[in-house]
Design an enzyme around this catalytic site. Structure first.
Site, PDB file in Angstrom:
ATOM      1  N   GLU A 136       0.854  -1.196   0.000  1.00  0.00           N
ATOM      2  CA  GLU A 136       0.000   0.000   0.000  1.00  0.00           C
ATOM      3  C   GLU A 136       0.886   1.241   0.000  1.00  0.00           C
ATOM      4  O   GLU A 136       1.874   1.308   0.739  1.00  0.00           O
ATOM      5  CB  GLU A 136      -0.907  -0.007   1.225  1.00  0.00           C
ATOM      6  CG  GLU A 136      -1.795   1.233   1.341  1.00  0.00           C
ATOM      7  CD  GLU A 136      -2.734   1.177   2.541  1.00  0.00           C
ATOM      8  OE1 GLU A 136      -3.172   0.063   2.900  1.00  0.00           O
ATOM      9  OE2 GLU A 136      -3.014   2.238   3.130  1.00  0.00           O
ATOM     10  N   GLU A 141      -2.510  11.269   3.307  1.00  0.00           N
ATOM     11  CA  GLU A 141      -3.513  11.044   4.343  1.00  0.00           C
ATOM     12  C   GLU A 141      -3.502  12.275   5.246  1.00  0.00           C
ATOM     13  O   GLU A 141      -2.447  12.803   5.592  1.00  0.00           O
ATOM     14  CB  GLU A 141      -3.215   9.793   5.157  1.00  0.00           C
ATOM     15  CG  GLU A 141      -3.500   8.499   4.436  1.00  0.00           C
ATOM     16  CD  GLU A 141      -3.327   7.306   5.349  1.00  0.00           C
ATOM     17  OE1 GLU A 141      -4.325   6.638   5.648  1.00  0.00           O
ATOM     18  OE2 GLU A 141      -2.183   7.053   5.761  1.00  0.00           O
TER      19      GLU A 141
END
Length: 253
Positions: A136, A141
Protein backbone atom coordinates in the site's frame (compact mmCIF):
# COMPACT_ATOMS: atom_id res chain seq x y z
CA UNK A 1 40.72 21.88 -22.69
CA UNK A 2 37.85 24.35 -22.45
CA UNK A 3 36.17 22.74 -25.46
CA UNK A 4 36.45 19.28 -23.89
CA UNK A 5 34.96 20.58 -20.64
CA UNK A 6 32.00 22.12 -22.49
CA UNK A 7 31.39 18.85 -24.33
CA UNK A 8 31.45 16.92 -21.04
CA UNK A 9 28.97 19.35 -19.45
CA UNK A 10 26.67 19.06 -22.50
CA UNK A 11 26.76 15.24 -22.43
CA UNK A 12 26.16 15.20 -18.67
CA UNK A 13 23.19 17.56 -18.93
CA UNK A 14 21.75 15.64 -21.89
CA UNK A 15 21.96 12.35 -19.97
CA UNK A 16 20.34 13.91 -16.91
CA UNK A 17 17.55 15.33 -19.05
CA UNK A 18 16.94 11.98 -20.68
CA UNK A 19 16.85 10.28 -17.30
CA UNK A 20 14.38 12.76 -15.82
CA UNK A 21 12.22 13.14 -18.91
CA UNK A 22 8.73 11.74 -18.37
CA UNK A 23 5.76 11.22 -20.63
CA UNK A 24 2.19 11.83 -19.48
CA UNK A 25 0.53 8.40 -19.76
CA UNK A 26 -2.80 9.12 -18.05
CA UNK A 27 -4.67 12.07 -16.66
CA UNK A 28 -8.06 12.52 -15.07
CA UNK A 29 -9.37 16.08 -15.12
CA UNK A 30 -12.90 15.25 -13.92
CA UNK A 31 -14.56 17.05 -16.78
CA UNK A 32 -18.12 16.23 -17.75
CA UNK A 33 -21.09 15.39 -15.59
CA UNK A 34 -20.22 11.88 -14.38
CA UNK A 35 -17.22 9.76 -13.50
CA UNK A 36 -15.71 7.85 -16.42
CA UNK A 37 -16.61 4.21 -15.75
CA UNK A 38 -13.81 3.12 -18.09
CA UNK A 39 -11.42 4.39 -15.41
CA UNK A 40 -13.29 4.27 -12.10
CA UNK A 41 -15.11 1.77 -9.85
CA UNK A 42 -17.24 2.50 -6.80
CA UNK A 43 -16.69 0.60 -3.56
CA UNK A 44 -19.91 0.62 -1.57
CA UNK A 45 -21.22 -0.02 1.92
CA UNK A 46 -19.37 -0.46 5.20
CA UNK A 47 -16.97 -3.19 4.12
CA UNK A 48 -19.06 -6.05 5.52
CA UNK A 49 -19.09 -9.01 5.45
CA UNK A 50 -15.41 -9.21 4.46
CA UNK A 51 -13.82 -6.37 6.42
CA UNK A 52 -16.46 -4.49 8.40
CA UNK A 53 -15.45 -0.91 9.05
CA UNK A 54 -13.08 -1.28 6.09
CA UNK A 55 -10.57 -2.97 8.37
CA UNK A 56 -10.06 0.16 10.49
CA UNK A 57 -13.28 0.46 12.51
CA UNK A 58 -14.37 3.32 10.25
CA UNK A 59 -17.88 4.67 10.66
CA UNK A 60 -18.88 5.77 7.17
CA UNK A 61 -21.02 4.04 4.57
CA UNK A 62 -19.86 4.53 0.99
CA UNK A 63 -22.47 5.35 -1.65
CA UNK A 64 -22.65 6.43 -5.29
CA UNK A 65 -24.50 9.57 -4.24
CA UNK A 66 -21.89 11.36 -2.15
CA UNK A 67 -19.88 12.86 -4.99
CA UNK A 68 -20.30 15.32 -7.83
CA UNK A 69 -18.33 16.62 -10.79
CA UNK A 70 -18.48 20.38 -10.89
CA UNK A 71 -16.44 22.89 -12.92
CA UNK A 72 -13.72 20.30 -13.57
CA UNK A 73 -13.43 19.10 -9.97
CA UNK A 74 -14.36 15.85 -8.28
CA UNK A 75 -16.00 16.70 -4.98
CA UNK A 76 -16.51 13.96 -2.40
CA UNK A 77 -19.24 15.07 0.01
CA UNK A 78 -19.04 13.52 3.47
CA UNK A 79 -22.22 13.93 5.50
CA UNK A 80 -23.91 13.06 8.76
CA UNK A 81 -27.36 11.69 7.92
CA UNK A 82 -29.46 10.72 10.94
CA UNK A 83 -27.22 8.29 12.85
CA UNK A 84 -25.03 7.45 9.83
CA UNK A 85 -22.07 9.02 8.07
CA UNK A 86 -21.98 8.77 4.28
CA UNK A 87 -19.14 9.29 1.84
CA UNK A 88 -17.62 8.02 -1.44
CA UNK A 89 -14.73 5.70 -2.27
CA UNK A 90 -13.55 5.11 -5.84
CA UNK A 91 -10.74 3.03 -7.35
CA UNK A 92 -9.11 2.40 -10.73
CA UNK A 93 -8.65 -1.34 -10.04
CA UNK A 94 -8.39 -3.47 -13.21
CA UNK A 95 -8.91 -0.33 -15.32
CA UNK A 96 -5.97 2.01 -14.77
CA UNK A 97 -3.01 0.37 -13.07
CA UNK A 98 0.59 1.56 -13.04
CA UNK A 99 4.09 0.35 -12.23
CA UNK A 100 6.63 3.11 -11.51
CA UNK A 101 6.50 6.77 -12.48
CA UNK A 102 5.30 10.03 -10.98
CA UNK A 103 1.73 9.89 -9.71
CA UNK A 104 0.24 13.18 -8.52
CA UNK A 105 -3.03 14.83 -7.54
CA UNK A 106 -3.97 18.44 -6.87
CA UNK A 107 -6.47 18.47 -4.04
CA UNK A 108 -8.02 20.41 -1.18
CA UNK A 109 -8.60 18.48 2.04
CA UNK A 110 -11.70 18.59 4.27
CA UNK A 111 -11.16 19.53 7.91
CA UNK A 112 -12.46 18.80 11.39
CA UNK A 113 -12.04 16.17 14.08
CA UNK A 114 -12.92 12.72 12.75
CA UNK A 115 -12.37 13.42 9.04
CA UNK A 116 -9.85 11.26 7.12
CA UNK A 117 -9.35 11.92 3.37
CA UNK A 118 -6.84 9.90 1.35
CA UNK A 119 -5.18 9.64 -2.06
CA UNK A 120 -3.48 6.24 -2.16
CA UNK A 121 -2.63 3.04 -4.06
CA UNK A 122 -2.94 -0.73 -3.57
CA UNK A 123 -1.18 -3.61 -5.30
CA UNK A 124 -3.21 -5.07 -8.13
CA UNK A 125 -2.76 -8.59 -6.70
CA UNK A 126 -4.68 -7.79 -3.50
CA UNK A 127 -7.47 -10.25 -4.30
CA UNK A 128 -5.01 -13.14 -4.59
CA UNK A 129 -2.44 -12.40 -1.86
CA UNK A 130 -4.44 -10.08 0.43
CA UNK A 131 -3.35 -7.07 2.43
CA UNK A 132 -0.66 -6.13 3.45
CA UNK A 133 1.25 -8.55 1.22
CA UNK A 134 -0.04 -6.67 -1.84
CA UNK A 135 1.54 -3.42 -0.59
CA UNK A 136 0.00 0.00 0.00
CA UNK A 137 1.24 3.48 -0.92
CA UNK A 138 -0.41 6.35 0.96
CA UNK A 139 0.47 9.45 -1.06
CA UNK A 140 -1.77 11.67 1.06
CA UNK A 141 -3.51 11.04 4.34
CA UNK A 142 -4.86 13.84 6.50
CA UNK A 143 -6.69 13.45 9.80
CA UNK A 144 -8.63 16.38 11.19
CA UNK A 145 -7.59 15.63 14.77
CA UNK A 146 -4.03 16.66 13.83
CA UNK A 147 -4.25 19.95 11.92
CA UNK A 148 -1.35 21.25 9.79
CA UNK A 149 -0.09 17.69 9.29
CA UNK A 150 0.30 15.43 6.26
CA UNK A 151 0.96 11.69 6.55
CA UNK A 152 2.86 9.72 3.88
CA UNK A 153 3.09 5.99 4.55
CA UNK A 154 3.94 2.61 3.04
CA UNK A 155 2.47 -0.66 4.24
CA UNK A 156 4.23 -3.96 3.55
CA UNK A 157 4.19 -7.47 4.98
CA UNK A 158 7.27 -6.45 6.99
CA UNK A 159 5.63 -3.31 8.49
CA UNK A 160 1.94 -2.47 8.36
CA UNK A 161 -0.81 -0.93 10.43
CA UNK A 162 1.20 1.44 12.64
CA UNK A 163 3.94 1.25 10.02
CA UNK A 164 7.52 2.33 10.66
CA UNK A 165 7.66 3.27 6.97
CA UNK A 166 5.87 6.55 7.55
CA UNK A 167 6.53 10.26 7.76
CA UNK A 168 4.47 12.87 9.56
CA UNK A 169 5.12 16.32 8.08
CA UNK A 170 4.00 19.59 9.61
CA UNK A 171 2.77 22.02 6.93
CA UNK A 172 1.14 25.12 8.32
CA UNK A 173 -1.79 26.13 6.12
CA UNK A 174 -2.18 22.75 4.41
CA UNK A 175 -5.95 23.10 4.95
CA UNK A 176 -6.04 26.30 2.91
CA UNK A 177 -6.61 25.96 -0.82
CA UNK A 178 -5.27 23.31 -3.17
CA UNK A 179 -1.94 21.51 -2.83
CA UNK A 180 0.00 19.05 -4.98
CA UNK A 181 0.59 15.55 -3.57
CA UNK A 182 2.90 13.21 -5.47
CA UNK A 183 5.22 10.23 -5.48
CA UNK A 184 8.19 9.47 -7.70
CA UNK A 185 8.40 5.68 -7.81
CA UNK A 186 11.23 3.70 -9.37
CA UNK A 187 12.74 0.21 -9.06
CA UNK A 188 14.98 1.54 -6.31
CA UNK A 189 12.87 3.84 -4.13
CA UNK A 190 9.70 5.84 -3.62
CA UNK A 191 9.96 9.58 -2.96
CA UNK A 192 6.98 11.53 -1.56
CA UNK A 193 6.35 15.20 -2.32
CA UNK A 194 3.99 17.93 -1.15
CA UNK A 195 3.95 20.99 -3.42
CA UNK A 196 7.08 19.57 -5.11
CA UNK A 197 8.99 19.51 -1.82
CA UNK A 198 10.48 16.15 -0.84
CA UNK A 199 9.00 15.03 2.49
CA UNK A 200 9.91 11.30 2.66
CA UNK A 201 11.98 8.67 0.84
CA UNK A 202 11.65 4.90 1.15
CA UNK A 203 14.50 2.69 -0.05
CA UNK A 204 15.00 -0.50 1.98
CA UNK A 205 18.52 -1.93 1.83
CA UNK A 206 17.15 -5.43 1.37
CA UNK A 207 14.36 -5.80 -1.17
CA UNK A 208 12.20 -8.91 -0.95
CA UNK A 209 8.48 -9.70 -1.00
CA UNK A 210 8.16 -8.66 2.65
CA UNK A 211 9.89 -5.28 2.35
CA UNK A 212 9.33 -4.33 -1.31
CA UNK A 213 6.03 -5.42 -2.91
CA UNK A 214 6.36 -2.35 -5.15
CA UNK A 215 7.65 -4.18 -8.24
CA UNK A 216 4.20 -4.70 -9.74
CA UNK A 217 1.23 -2.67 -10.90
CA UNK A 218 -0.84 -0.66 -8.42
CA UNK A 219 -4.23 1.03 -8.74
CA UNK A 220 -5.38 4.40 -7.39
CA UNK A 221 -7.97 5.11 -4.69
CA UNK A 222 -9.70 8.28 -3.49
CA UNK A 223 -11.95 8.37 -0.43
CA UNK A 224 -12.96 10.14 2.74
CA UNK A 225 -13.34 8.03 5.87
CA UNK A 226 -14.86 9.06 9.19
CA UNK A 227 -13.37 8.10 12.56
CA UNK A 228 -11.69 4.73 12.73
CA UNK A 229 -8.37 3.63 14.17
CA UNK A 230 -6.53 6.47 12.46
CA UNK A 231 -9.14 9.17 11.98
CA UNK A 232 -10.86 8.87 15.37
CA UNK A 233 -12.11 7.73 17.76
CA UNK A 234 -13.80 11.08 18.43
CA UNK A 235 -15.89 12.66 15.68
CA UNK A 236 -17.16 16.23 15.83
CA UNK A 237 -20.61 16.05 14.26
CA UNK A 238 -20.77 19.84 13.92
CA UNK A 239 -18.19 19.82 11.08
CA UNK A 240 -20.47 18.14 8.53
CA UNK A 241 -20.92 18.33 5.63
CA UNK A 242 -17.29 18.30 4.48
CA UNK A 243 -15.82 18.27 0.96
CA UNK A 244 -12.69 16.64 -0.44
CA UNK A 245 -12.03 18.41 -3.76
CA UNK A 246 -9.72 16.93 -6.40
CA UNK A 247 -8.70 19.02 -9.39
CA UNK A 248 -6.81 16.34 -11.32
CA UNK A 249 -4.71 13.19 -11.20
CA UNK A 250 -1.74 12.74 -13.55
CA UNK A 251 0.63 9.83 -14.15
CA UNK A 252 4.02 10.31 -15.84
CA UNK A 253 6.36 7.52 -16.90
Amino acid sequence: MKRILLILIFVSNFSLGQKNERRLVWEENFNGNALDTLSWNFELGNGCPNVCGWGNNERQIYTKDNHELKDGFLIINTKKEASSYTSTRITTAQKKEFQYGRIEARAKVPTGKGIWPAFWMLGSNIKTVGWPKCGEIDILEYVGKEPSTVFTTLHTEDSHGNSVNSRKTTIVGIEEGFHLYAIDWSEEKIDFFVDNKLVYSFYPKEKNEKTWPFDQKFFILLNVAVGGNFGGPEVDDTIFPQQFSIDYIKVYQ
